[in-house]
Design an enzyme around this catalytic site. Structure first.
Site, mmCIF file in Angstrom:
data_model
loop_
_atom_site.group_PDB
_atom_site.id
_atom_site.type_symbol
_atom_site.label_atom_id
_atom_site.label_comp_id
_atom_site.label_asym_id
_atom_site.label_seq_id
_atom_site.Cartn_x
_atom_site.Cartn_y
_atom_site.Cartn_z
ATOM 1 N N ASP A 290 0.853 -1.192 0.000
ATOM 2 C CA ASP A 290 0.000 0.000 0.000
ATOM 3 C C ASP A 290 0.891 1.246 0.000
ATOM 4 O O ASP A 290 2.109 1.147 0.101
ATOM 5 C CB ASP A 290 -0.942 0.003 1.210
ATOM 6 C CG ASP A 290 -0.175 0.092 2.522
ATOM 7 O OD1 ASP A 290 0.916 -0.477 2.606
ATOM 8 O OD2 ASP A 290 -0.670 0.743 3.460
ATOM 9 N N HIS B 243 2.818 -8.868 -3.092
ATOM 10 C CA HIS B 243 1.701 -7.920 -3.122
ATOM 11 C C HIS B 243 2.239 -6.486 -3.119
ATOM 12 O O HIS B 243 2.851 -6.041 -2.141
ATOM 13 C CB HIS B 243 0.827 -8.168 -1.887
ATOM 14 C CG HIS B 243 -0.338 -7.249 -1.748
ATOM 15 N ND1 HIS B 243 -1.518 -7.422 -2.426
ATOM 16 C CD2 HIS B 243 -0.496 -6.131 -1.013
ATOM 17 C CE1 HIS B 243 -2.363 -6.465 -2.105
ATOM 18 N NE2 HIS B 243 -1.765 -5.655 -1.233
ATOM 19 N N ASP C 81 2.829 -17.460 -3.343
ATOM 20 C CA ASP C 81 3.506 -16.421 -4.134
ATOM 21 C C ASP C 81 2.496 -15.829 -5.108
ATOM 22 O O ASP C 81 2.575 -16.018 -6.312
ATOM 23 C CB ASP C 81 4.717 -16.998 -4.874
ATOM 24 C CG ASP C 81 5.477 -15.900 -5.613
ATOM 25 O OD1 ASP C 81 5.302 -14.717 -5.239
ATOM 26 O OD2 ASP C 81 6.208 -16.210 -6.562
ATOM 27 N N GLU D 28 3.220 -9.877 1.076
ATOM 28 C CA GLU D 28 3.449 -8.449 0.871
ATOM 29 C C GLU D 28 4.942 -8.159 1.026
ATOM 30 O O GLU D 28 5.714 -8.998 1.512
ATOM 31 C CB GLU D 28 2.625 -7.646 1.885
ATOM 32 C CG GLU D 28 2.529 -6.177 1.517
ATOM 33 C CD GLU D 28 1.324 -5.462 2.121
ATOM 34 O OE1 GLU D 28 0.466 -6.117 2.734
ATOM 35 O OE2 GLU D 28 1.241 -4.227 1.949
HETATM 36 O O1 9MR Z 1 3.196 -5.786 9.681
HETATM 37 C C1 9MR Z 1 1.878 -5.656 10.145
HETATM 38 C C2 9MR Z 1 1.516 -6.874 10.939
HETATM 39 O O2 9MR Z 1 2.311 -6.946 12.105
HETATM 40 C C3 9MR Z 1 0.037 -6.843 11.298
HETATM 41 O O3 9MR Z 1 -0.302 -8.060 11.917
HETATM 42 C C4 9MR Z 1 -0.792 -6.632 10.042
HETATM 43 C C5 9MR Z 1 -2.286 -6.551 10.292
HETATM 44 O O4 9MR Z 1 -2.595 -5.471 11.092
HETATM 45 O O5 9MR Z 1 -0.398 -5.437 9.394
HETATM 46 C C6 9MR Z 1 0.930 -5.451 8.978
HETATM 47 O O6 9MR Z 1 1.238 -4.233 8.418
HETATM 48 C C7 9MR Z 1 0.609 -3.881 7.202
HETATM 49 C C8 9MR Z 1 0.009 -2.506 7.430
HETATM 50 O O7 9MR Z 1 -1.062 -2.587 8.317
HETATM 51 C C9 9MR Z 1 -0.396 -1.818 6.141
HETATM 52 N N1 9MR Z 1 0.666 -1.828 5.202
HETATM 53 C C10 9MR Z 1 1.147 -3.163 4.888
HETATM 54 C C11 9MR Z 1 1.697 -3.815 6.134
HETATM 55 C C12 9MR Z 1 2.300 -5.170 5.827
HETATM 56 O O8 9MR Z 1 1.336 -6.112 5.508
#
Ligand code: 9MR
Length: 882
Positions: free
Chosen positions: A359, A691, A742, A751
């Site tokens: 994102d 992602h 993947d 991601e």
């Molecule tokens: O890294 C984050 C992880 O620890 C959390 O469990 C998860 C769900 O809240 O979110 C991850 O962070 C994401 C963030 O919220 C938005 N940008 C992408 C991040 C990686 O997936």
């Protein structure tokens, strides 16, 4: 600390019923099936569901809508705002792709919908591309009351990926169209996902360092030892042995053996291991295996910069793109960003920084750990024996600032530090000095999305204590590292850090709202004790001031290995005390000797535990979460544990810690249950569909795969219930270390993120240095003796050449703790840049002959007992102390 990691499931994303209604009900009631068995058997199983996330309990994915509309889940329904004045129904669409249809099968589509302005819509199930041949083409009248709609149709042709399209355009008034309970039943049951794991012989697909351990894993049903052969590229046997049966590996439920060919040190490419009639992926044995990974893992950060055009010459032709979020339409940010409604009455220029992940949000708490680990990568070159600084230095990396006289890795860090400082609440405003938690789109955008085309309004979210302490910590580290290069910037960092600390002390419990997750991640954190510890550690190391020392010593985390580096997890964005501990353990500071020893023993105790995990676990990974709870971004947990191991290796010189780092690398590059290398471009079976909204080749073949050196988040046990539609469809019931796809749609397992690539960058530098073999042979001894007096101290330094060759001219570097300033100096040319001190010879003591010593000395401004100067380096290589 974050009490609720991994996040609580947001609901089931996909309901594919494989049991009859009666059985399902029985299961719900606790498993007691009271109805006669025959009745349950007679009831026909409902046809398979083909729609993913039809009740929107998992958010908007994988639904999409046309760019002229915006959509979000409101009260459990997907509500789309359609603009006024479009010509045809298909000018505004909300839909879902990738629906398989089987020719001749009958399907039933059901849904409910409302529209604030009543309208006729076209409801089509059709080809997703031109000529859009349809299997269902209906017109439905939608009003303000939700009325269930049902259509039954028979598929005319087999289609792998049909589209359900609600065409809602053509109205002369804007309307809000809300959908719920969308279901399309019929056709064949989707196949159960069987991962392609390739050869059962699992190795590090990049290779092994000649002097390091060389172990692999074999998946087999056999329970007795099996022979293995290591083959060189020409097919000849380079070594043979027998496997060690290990039983069932709980992370994968695979029965496995291990094998060990550590004795082989002959370098070469194209090695394979053969066992049980199967052949591994090819790999190398070489010292320079990780040479390019150091730069590639850092290039990730430039590639994800916001607010600057990405230059083809630096990033590669296919990755060049215009600057994102510089206030140029259709962007609505980031140069003049309002708060969320009601949060503040000002706007901020928060341009720059790195996009967080797939994102394009920018979150201070994640920027903090990421930028700190980049600075740690650099700072390690000041303190650790054998840590190479030139490869991170000016001109070494692919950044636009190369050639400006500042180490390139610090240039990259500055891009984020500048952004973080822009997020600080200005003086005179409520909560001045605190830091806004995050800035991101008001609504989630779909994939793909070029940053400069993002049409969403960007918003500042409320300040939090956690974000404020992230700035305090990172900016304090900035202050000491930039002092030799840019005194003004260093001073600005120091002021920002101290202001943030003061603000956090005044507002110690302002937490992020766990529900504030529309358009961006929440990054909620219910405990900031660890952020206080980290910030205090960085501020103390930089300034030497007593108030920070007291904060450290009073913290419940001080000296507590289990709290700082939990055995079954490790540090991460929500648990940052470890960052402070690593700084205190490695960077000279004014902690009393006993406290310093305590801090270092926290590092070595944690490292000892992680090292044992690499011995005990059948895939050699230094990560052993309780209940195999591989978390979201588990690969970054592995890497953060590897940082602890690497630091212990630097502190003690013990091979057991280094070997455990290498085993961790083996896991990441292919010695794992999926036979998957998790880093793009490294290994035969490397991830390539992470992602990401730009590197979305899988969504749009015109877009690139991620560039080399991009780390996938990795296996996530809770992915199937996290809202990730791909994981829900394919990974339900997965074994922990196999909960990975993947696939560009699998955001919970695949991601990329700044806080994941940052530890990769640290470890890549460590591995490249380890491959260079620097470390063991020390050829100098330094004695550093300080004598305090009332307002300062006098230090005499003696350096002896214990090697066999003359050193001329010699040059010595080390760090001065805290606020110490050099005063009068003698017998050498001494200079201080920030905390870094260099000593160079005078004309008469230019040559340091074998066995000879030179003495020089200085007065400094701080009184007190002799401080440990940390690692003293002679011409870049560390000396033995004493
Ligand atoms: O890294 C984050 C992880 O620890 C959390 O469990 C998860 C769900 O809240 O979110 C991850 O962070 C994401 C963030 O919220 C938005 N940008 C992408 C991040 C990686 O997936």
């Amino acid at each position: 600390m974050n009490a609720s990691s991994p996040p609580s499931p947001t609901g089931r994303a996909r309901v594919r019923r494989r049991v009859s209604g009666a059985l399902a009900l029985a299961a719900l009631l606790g498993g007691a099936l009271t109805a006669p068995a025959a009745a349950a058997d007679d009831e026909p199983a409902p046809a398979p569901e083909q729609i993913t996330n039809g009740d929107f309990s998992a958010g908007t994915a994988p639904w999409w809508w046309t760019a002229n509309a915006s959509a979000a889940v409101t009260d459990g329904r997907l509500c789309t705002d359609a603009p006024a004045g479009t010509a045809d129904p298909w000018d505004v669409i909300v839909g879902q792709n990738d629906i398989p249809l089987v020719a001749g099968e009958t399907y039933t589509l059901t849904y409910t919908a409302t529209s604030t302005v009543p309208l006729s819509i076209h409801t089509n199930v059709q080809m997703a591309t031109d000529p859009y041949t349809s299997d269902l083409s209906a017109t439905d009248r939608i009003g303000t009351d939700a009325v269930p709609v049902t259509h039954v149709f028979t598929a005319t042709t087999d289609r792998d990926a049909a589209q359900l399209a609600f065409q809602i355009g053509g109205g002369d008034r804007a309307t809000t169209f809300c959908l719920d309970d969308v279901s399309l039943r019929g056709g064949a049951e989707p196949p159960v996902h069987e991962p392609d794991t390739g050869s059962p012989v699992r190795v590090n697909q990049v290779g092994y360092l000649p002097q390091g351990p060389k172990t692999g894993t074999l998946v087999t049903d056999a329970t007795t030892p099996l022979p293995w052969t290591l083959r060189a590229a020409d097919g000849s046997a380079a070594a043979t042995g027998t496997t060690v049966p290990g039983g069932v590996d709980p992370t994968s439920r695979q029965n496995v053996h291990t094998f060990d060919f550590s004795a082989v040190t002959a370098t070469g490419d194209g090695y394979t291991v053969e066992a049980d009639g199967q052949v591994s992926e090819p790999f190398s044995i070489r010292a320079d295996l990780y040479d390019t990974l150091r730069g590639d893992s850092l290039a990730y950060f430039y590639q994800n910069r916001s607010g600057i055009a990405i230059d083809a010459d630096l990033a590669g032709e296919q990755y060049a793109r215009p600057a994102g979020h510089l206030g140029v339409a259709p962007n609505k940010g980031d140069t003049d960003v309002p708060c969320q409604p009601g949060v503040c009455d000002y706007r901020l220029d928060v341009r720059g920084g790195w996009y967080d992940a797939g994102d394009q949000g920018k979150y201070v708490v994640n920027g903090g750990i990421a930028v700190a680990e980049l600075m740690d990568t650099y700072e390690r070159t000041l303190t650790a024996d054998g840590a190479e600084s030139a490869e991170l230095g000016d001109g070494a990396l692919r950044v636009p600032e190369r050639g400006n006289g500042v180490p390139d890795i610090l240039d990259e860090a500055r891009w984020e530090l500048d952004f973080m400082m822009r997020m600080q609440v200005p003086a005179g405003k409520p909560l001045a000095g605190m830091v806004h938690h995050k800035v991101h789109d008001a609504q989630w955008t779909g994939l793909p999305m070029m940053p400069h085309l993002d049409p969403q309004q960007r918003e500042l979210h409320p300040p939090t204590t956690a974000a404020t302490l992230n700035l305090a910590a990172a900016a304090a580290q900035c202050a000491r590292l930039f002092a030799p290069y840019d005194a003004d910037f260093a001073a600005r960092c120091r002021t920002a850090a101290e202001t943030a600390w003061t603000a956090a002390k005044a507002h110690p419990d302002v937490l992020a709202d766990p529900a504030d997750g529309t358009g961006g991640g929440t990054y909620e954190d219910s405990d900031v004790t660890d952020e206080f510890y980290w910030a205090a550690a960085e501020l103390f190391t930089t300034t030497g001031q007593d108030t920070y020392r007291q904060a450290l010593l009073a913290s419940p985390l001080h000296g507590d290995t289990d709290a700082v580096f939990p055995a079954d997890g490790g540090m991460w964005w929500g648990e940052t005390a470890g960052l402070g501990v690593l700084t205190l353990a490695t960077v000279p500071n004014g902690l009393p000797a006993a406290e310093l020893a305590r801090v270092r023993s926290v590092v070595t105790a944690a490292a000892g535990r992680y090292a044992r995990q690499t011995e005990d676990q059948l895939y050699g990974v230094p990560y052993a979460p309780a209940g195999q709870n591989y978390v979201w971004g588990s690969n970054s947990q592995v890497l953060n544990n590897m940082i602890v191991l690497a630091t212990a290796a630097d502190l003690t010189g013990k091979a057991e810690y280094r070997d455990a780092v290498l085993r961790g690398a083996d896991y990441l590059f292919g010695r794992n249950p999926l036979n998957q290398s998790y880093v793009t471009g490294y290994g035969e079976r490397a991830s390539e569909n992470q992602h990401h909204r730009v590197w979305a080749h899988q969504s749009d073949p015109a877009l690139p795969h991620p560039p080399p050196g991009s780390l996938a988040g990795g296996p996530n046990l809770t992915a199937p219930t996290s809202g990730d539609p791909e994981a829900a469809a394919k990974l339900t019931g997965c074994a922990a270390a196999m909960c990975y796809l993947d696939d560009n749609g699998s955001y919970a397992t695949n991601e990329v993120a700044i806080n994941w690539n940052a530890p990769l960058a640290f470890v890549a530098s460590y591995l490249d240095d380890a491959g260079d073999g620097a470390g063991p042979a020390r050829t100098c001894r330094v004695t550093y003796a300080s004598h305090p007096w009332n307002t300062g101290s006098t230090t005499t330094v003696t350096v002896k050449n214990t090697g066999t060759e003359a050193v001329a001219p010699w040059s010595l570097t080390w760090l001065l703790p805290g606020d110490q300033r050099l005063g009068h100096t003698w017998s050498a040319e001494l200079a201080q840049y920030g905390r870094t001190v260099t000593a160079a010879p005078l004309s008469w003591n230019r040559t340091l002959a074998p066995g000879a010593s030179v003495d020089f000395g200085f007065n400094s401004s701080v009184s007190g007992p002799a401080a440990d100067p940390g690692t003293v380096k002679l011409n870049g290589r560390a000396c033995t102390a004493g």
